[in-house]
Enzyme design. Structure first.
Site, PDB file in Angstrom:
ATOM      1  N   ASP A   1      -0.204   2.552   8.267  1.00  0.00           N
ATOM      2  CA  ASP A   1      -0.784   1.809   9.392  1.00  0.00           C
ATOM      3  C   ASP A   1      -0.026   1.938  10.720  1.00  0.00           C
ATOM      4  OD1 ASP A   1      -2.616   0.887   7.522  1.00  0.00           O
ATOM      5  OD2 ASP A   1      -1.588  -1.024   7.199  1.00  0.00           O
TER       6      ASP A   1
ATOM      7  N   ARG B   1      -5.449  -1.633   8.969  1.00  0.00           N
ATOM      8  CA  ARG B   1      -5.371  -3.103   8.916  1.00  0.00           C
ATOM      9  C   ARG B   1      -5.673  -3.648  10.312  1.00  0.00           C
ATOM     10  NH1 ARG B   1      -2.214  -6.230   4.483  1.00  0.00           N
ATOM     11  NH2 ARG B   1      -1.911  -4.189   3.550  1.00  0.00           N
TER      12      ARG B   1
ATOM     13  N   GLU C   1     -15.384  10.845  21.401  1.00  0.00           N
ATOM     14  CA  GLU C   1     -16.033  10.309  22.608  1.00  0.00           C
ATOM     15  C   GLU C   1     -15.670   8.843  22.815  1.00  0.00           C
ATOM     16  OE1 GLU C   1     -17.454  12.777  20.901  1.00  0.00           O
ATOM     17  OE2 GLU C   1     -17.465  14.055  22.684  1.00  0.00           O
TER      18      GLU C   1
ATOM     19  N   THR D   1       4.266   2.894   5.349  1.00  0.00           N
ATOM     20  CA  THR D   1       2.866   2.443   5.472  1.00  0.00           C
ATOM     21  C   THR D   1       2.117   3.420   6.364  1.00  0.00           C
ATOM     22  OG1 THR D   1       1.397   0.780   6.427  1.00  0.00           O
ATOM     23  CG2 THR D   1       3.628   0.783   7.270  1.00  0.00           C
TER      24      THR D   1
ATOM     25  N   ARG E   1       1.035  -5.037  -5.432  1.00  0.00           N
ATOM     26  CA  ARG E   1       1.099  -6.252  -4.611  1.00  0.00           C
ATOM     27  C   ARG E   1       1.343  -7.376  -5.608  1.00  0.00           C
ATOM     28  NH1 ARG E   1      -2.990  -3.471  -1.086  1.00  0.00           N
ATOM     29  NH2 ARG E   1      -1.772  -2.995   0.761  1.00  0.00           N
TER      30      ARG E   1
ATOM     31  N   GLU F   1     -10.768  -0.095  11.259  1.00  0.00           N
ATOM     32  CA  GLU F   1     -11.277  -1.169  10.386  1.00  0.00           C
ATOM     33  C   GLU F   1     -10.937  -2.566  10.920  1.00  0.00           C
ATOM     34  OE1 GLU F   1      -9.492  -1.168   6.472  1.00  0.00           O
ATOM     35  OE2 GLU F   1      -7.467  -1.241   7.262  1.00  0.00           O
TER      36      GLU F   1
ATOM     37  N   GLY G   1       0.840  -1.202   0.000  1.00  0.00           N
ATOM     38  CA  GLY G   1       0.000   0.000   0.000  1.00  0.00           C
ATOM     39  C   GLY G   1       0.868   1.243   0.000  1.00  0.00           C
TER      40      GLY G   1
ATOM     41  N   ASP H   1       5.142  -4.452   6.267  1.00  0.00           N
ATOM     42  CA  ASP H   1       5.695  -5.736   6.725  1.00  0.00           C
ATOM     43  C   ASP H   1       5.747  -6.790   5.624  1.00  0.00           C
ATOM     44  OD1 ASP H   1       2.948  -5.983   6.743  1.00  0.00           O
ATOM     45  OD2 ASP H   1       2.905  -7.286   8.507  1.00  0.00           O
ATOM     46  N   GLY H   2       4.747  -6.791   4.728  1.00  0.00           N
ATOM     47  CA  GLY H   2       4.780  -7.733   3.610  1.00  0.00           C
ATOM     48  C   GLY H   2       6.014  -7.499   2.757  1.00  0.00           C
TER      49      GLY H   2
ATOM     50  N   VAL I   1      16.802   8.952  -1.277  1.00  0.00           N
ATOM     51  CA  VAL I   1      17.669   7.834  -1.695  1.00  0.00           C
ATOM     52  C   VAL I   1      18.449   8.251  -2.947  1.00  0.00           C
ATOM     53  CG1 VAL I   1      17.663   5.493  -2.676  1.00  0.00           C
ATOM     54  CG2 VAL I   1      16.235   6.002  -0.680  1.00  0.00           C
ATOM     55  N   VAL I   2      17.720   8.781  -3.933  1.00  0.00           N
ATOM     56  CA  VAL I   2      18.354   9.103  -5.214  1.00  0.00           C
ATOM     57  C   VAL I   2      19.416  10.198  -5.032  1.00  0.00           C
ATOM     58  CG1 VAL I   2      17.930  10.117  -7.502  1.00  0.00           C
ATOM     59  CG2 VAL I   2      16.373   8.373  -6.595  1.00  0.00           C
TER      60      VAL I   2
ATOM     61  N   ARG J   1      13.257  10.470  -3.218  1.00  0.00           N
ATOM     62  CA  ARG J   1      14.118  11.636  -3.502  1.00  0.00           C
ATOM     63  C   ARG J   1      15.399  11.588  -2.664  1.00  0.00           C
ATOM     64  NH1 ARG J   1      14.277  16.492  -0.639  1.00  0.00           N
ATOM     65  NH2 ARG J   1      14.866  18.368  -1.810  1.00  0.00           N
TER      66      ARG J   1
ATOM     67  N   ARG K   1     -25.526  15.453  29.726  1.00  0.00           N
ATOM     68  CA  ARG K   1     -24.830  16.613  30.297  1.00  0.00           C
ATOM     69  C   ARG K   1     -24.681  17.734  29.258  1.00  0.00           C
ATOM     70  NH1 ARG K   1     -20.014  18.143  28.888  1.00  0.00           N
ATOM     71  NH2 ARG K   1     -18.312  16.734  28.356  1.00  0.00           N
TER      72      ARG K   1
ATOM     73  N   HIS L   1      -9.849   5.124   1.150  1.00  0.00           N
ATOM     74  CA  HIS L   1      -8.537   5.399   0.553  1.00  0.00           C
ATOM     75  C   HIS L   1      -8.127   6.860   0.554  1.00  0.00           C
ATOM     76  CE1 HIS L   1      -9.027   1.250  -0.679  1.00  0.00           C
ATOM     77  NE2 HIS L   1      -7.716   1.236  -0.793  1.00  0.00           N
TER      78      HIS L   1
ATOM     79  N   ASP M   1       2.053  -0.109  11.857  1.00  0.00           N
ATOM     80  CA  ASP M   1       1.899  -1.435  12.464  1.00  0.00           C
ATOM     81  C   ASP M   1       3.220  -2.200  12.571  1.00  0.00           C
ATOM     82  OD1 ASP M   1       2.188  -1.736   9.733  1.00  0.00           O
ATOM     83  OD2 ASP M   1       0.631  -3.243   9.503  1.00  0.00           O
TER      84      ASP M   1
HETATM   85  P1  ADP Z   1       2.869  -4.091   2.773  1.00  0.00           P
HETATM   86  O1  ADP Z   1       4.292  -4.128   2.367  1.00  0.00           O
HETATM   87  O2  ADP Z   1       2.289  -2.709   2.739  1.00  0.00           O
HETATM   88  O3  ADP Z   1       2.636  -4.824   4.074  1.00  0.00           O
HETATM   89  P2  ADP Z   1       1.759  -6.383   1.350  1.00  0.00           P
HETATM   90  O4  ADP Z   1       1.547  -7.201   2.577  1.00  0.00           O
HETATM   91  O5  ADP Z   1       0.698  -6.388   0.330  1.00  0.00           O
HETATM   92  O6  ADP Z   1       2.019  -4.844   1.659  1.00  0.00           O
HETATM   93  O7  ADP Z   1       3.131  -6.895   0.694  1.00  0.00           O
HETATM   94  C1  ADP Z   1       3.642  -6.261  -0.467  1.00  0.00           C
HETATM   95  C2  ADP Z   1       4.304  -7.273  -1.349  1.00  0.00           C
HETATM   96  O8  ADP Z   1       5.437  -7.840  -0.675  1.00  0.00           O
HETATM   97  C3  ADP Z   1       3.469  -8.481  -1.728  1.00  0.00           C
HETATM   98  O9  ADP Z   1       2.571  -8.240  -2.773  1.00  0.00           O
HETATM   99  C4  ADP Z   1       4.543  -9.469  -2.163  1.00  0.00           C
HETATM  100  O10 ADP Z   1       5.009  -9.166  -3.447  1.00  0.00           O
HETATM  101  C5  ADP Z   1       5.654  -9.167  -1.146  1.00  0.00           C
HETATM  102  N1  ADP Z   1       5.579 -10.124  -0.038  1.00  0.00           N
HETATM  103  C6  ADP Z   1       4.708 -10.137   0.987  1.00  0.00           C
HETATM  104  N2  ADP Z   1       4.908 -11.196   1.792  1.00  0.00           N
HETATM  105  C7  ADP Z   1       5.933 -11.904   1.249  1.00  0.00           C
HETATM  106  C8  ADP Z   1       6.605 -13.127   1.593  1.00  0.00           C
HETATM  107  N3  ADP Z   1       6.272 -13.823   2.683  1.00  0.00           N
HETATM  108  N4  ADP Z   1       7.602 -13.533   0.785  1.00  0.00           N
HETATM  109  C9  ADP Z   1       7.964 -12.832  -0.305  1.00  0.00           C
HETATM  110  N5  ADP Z   1       7.362 -11.681  -0.684  1.00  0.00           N
HETATM  111  C10 ADP Z   1       6.361 -11.216   0.074  1.00  0.00           C
HETATM  112  O1  F6P Z   2      -1.691  -1.125   4.535  1.00  0.00           O
HETATM  113  C1  F6P Z   2      -2.289   0.058   4.125  1.00  0.00           C
HETATM  114  C2  F6P Z   2      -3.776  -0.127   3.899  1.00  0.00           C
HETATM  115  O2  F6P Z   2      -4.314   1.113   3.475  1.00  0.00           O
HETATM  116  C3  F6P Z   2      -4.561  -0.660   5.096  1.00  0.00           C
HETATM  117  O3  F6P Z   2      -4.805   0.334   6.060  1.00  0.00           O
HETATM  118  C4  F6P Z   2      -5.795  -1.190   4.426  1.00  0.00           C
HETATM  119  O4  F6P Z   2      -6.387  -2.219   5.183  1.00  0.00           O
HETATM  120  C5  F6P Z   2      -5.264  -1.729   3.115  1.00  0.00           C
HETATM  121  O5  F6P Z   2      -4.001  -1.091   2.898  1.00  0.00           O
HETATM  122  C6  F6P Z   2      -6.152  -1.476   1.945  1.00  0.00           C
HETATM  123  O6  F6P Z   2      -5.593  -2.127   0.850  1.00  0.00           O
HETATM  124  P1  F6P Z   2      -6.011  -1.844  -0.663  1.00  0.00           P
HETATM  125  O7  F6P Z   2      -5.357  -0.560  -1.075  1.00  0.00           O
HETATM  126  O8  F6P Z   2      -5.470  -3.018  -1.390  1.00  0.00           O
HETATM  127  O9  F6P Z   2      -7.496  -1.718  -0.696  1.00  0.00           O
END
Ligand code: ADP
Ligand code: F6P
Length: 324
Positions: free
Chosen positions: A127, A171, A187, A125, A72, A222, A11, A103-104, A23-24, A21, A211, A254, A129
């Site tokens: 999130d 998430r 609240e 991200t 993704r 969510e 995301g 984290d993905g 990094v480059v 920017r 009150r 979004h 998280d």
């Molecule tokens: P985010 O990085 O925001 O958490 P995702 O969880 O969708 O988003 O992960 C982004 C991309 O990272 C995935 O579409 C995939 O290409 C890669 N990825 C996620 N998990 C793994 C994994 N266990 N092994 C290899 N690549 C992964």
């Molecule tokens: O990880 C970022 C995020 O916006 C989450 O907060 C949400 O659950 C998810 O991505 C939405 O994903 P998508 O853009 O694929 O609808």
């Protein structure tokens, strides 16, 4: 290291452009070449790669989204997909990689690193998280976007004496709801880390009304919906039925992912981007960059991913006390 690559994955989040920017420009400043990999790991597999220059990152520090685009990519989760990606890195002569994502994306970076690719991760991200770092790039902007929405909804909530539920992203993490809820004087803040009892929420609404409170803002993360059989609209209906207070529901969706990054996110992204290049230049790889107490640090990707996010119960209790 003479040539590095940079990609954004998962995301998108406001501040990713400021990170690209940084990094480059810091890599070029050190005499390195930088290749921009489009559409995250998907572009790494397909070889969708172009050289970045000082001016290709001009005029982007203030823009949301990511000029490198994001994706993704299921194929990258397979060994075969990653083999293709590693081959592309060799063909393009890319010796080090900066992955900006959540984290993905870090799981993907870990796998590349295990295959001997010099990789550094930056937490991008909305999130917040990722447990190992206080803040991620994009979180502050998302919180401010939600806060702006809360303020606008509060105006109309007050005019009509209504309760308003605002569903926010995150998430499984309640940080966006918690920070925006505290800043917006909500609240009730309903987050997956705590769960909720609908009767307590209703009781608070009625006490507030008695009150003389003219509005009621309920921020709902969510992540709670996944654990709860009801969605935000059903929660709203039950609250209205139980309290007799006219209740409206807004799902922000979004719009929380876009917009010009705040100063905090631009600064965080700029510092982290430059740090990533510094680490690659020193051959210190297989790490992700984080921030604690305003100090940047780097830790092993695996260690970062293993950490468990601590919930800020003090902040949650404070929000409860201040909204009585
Ligand atoms: P985010 O990085 O925001 O958490 P995702 O969880 O969708 O988003 O992960 C982004 C991309 O990272 C995935 O579409 C995939 O290409 C890669 N990825 C996620 N998990 C793994 C994994 N266990 N092994 C290899 N690549 C992964
Ligand atoms: O990880 C970022 C995020 O916006 C989450 O907060 C949400 O659950 C998810 O991505 C939405 O994903 P998508 O853009 O694929 O609808």
């Amino acid at each position: 290291m003479n040539k590095i690559g940079v990609l954004t994955s998962g995301g998108d989040s406001p501040g990713m452009n400021a990170a690209i920017r940084a990094v480059v420009r810091s890599a070029i400043f050190r005499g390195m070449k930088v290749m921009g990999i489009n559409k995250g790991y998907q572009g790494l597999i397909s070889g969708d790669i172009t050289e970045m220059t000082l001016s290709s990152v001009g005029d982007i520090i203030h823009r949301g989204g990511t000029i490198l685009k994001s994706a993704r990519c299921e194929e990258f989760k397979t060994e075969e997909g990653r083999k293709k990606a590693i081959n592309v890195l060799r063909v393009f002569g890319i010796e080090g990689l900066v992955v900006i994502g959540g984290d993905g994306s870090f799981n993907g970076a870990k796998k590349l690193s295990e295959e001997g690719i010099a990789t550094i991760g930056l937490p991008g991200t909305i999130d917040n998280d990722l447990a190992y770092t206080d803040f991620t790039i994009g979180f502050d902007t998302a919180v401010n976007t939600v806060l702006d929405a809360i303020s606008k909804i509060r105006d109309t909530s007050t005019s009509h004496g209504r309760a308003n539920i605002i569903e926010v992203m995150g998430r499984n993490c309640g940080d966006i709801a918690l920070y925006a809820g505290l800043a917006g004087g909500a609240e009730s803040i309903i987050i997956p880390e705590v769960g909720f009892c609908i009767d307590d929420v209703c009781k608070k609404l009625i006490q507030g009304k008695n009150r003389g409170k003219l509005h009621s803002i309920i921020v709902l993360a969510e992540g709670i919906v996944a654990e709860n059989p009801q969605n935000a609209f059903e929660v709203g209906k039950e609250i209205q039925d139980k309290t007799g207070i006219d209740t409206r529901v807004t799902v922000l969706g979004h719009l929380q992912r876009g917009g010009s990054p705040t100063a905090d996110d631009r600064i965080l992204a700029s510092r982290m981007g430059a740090k990533a290049v510094e680490l690659l230049a020193n051959n210190e790889t297989g790490k992700v960059i984080g921030i604690k107490g305003n100090e940047l640090f780097a830790i092993e990707i695996e260690e970062a991913l293993q950490k468990e996010k601590k919930f800020d119960s003090e902040m949650y209790e404070l929000a409860k006390i201040l909204s009585i």
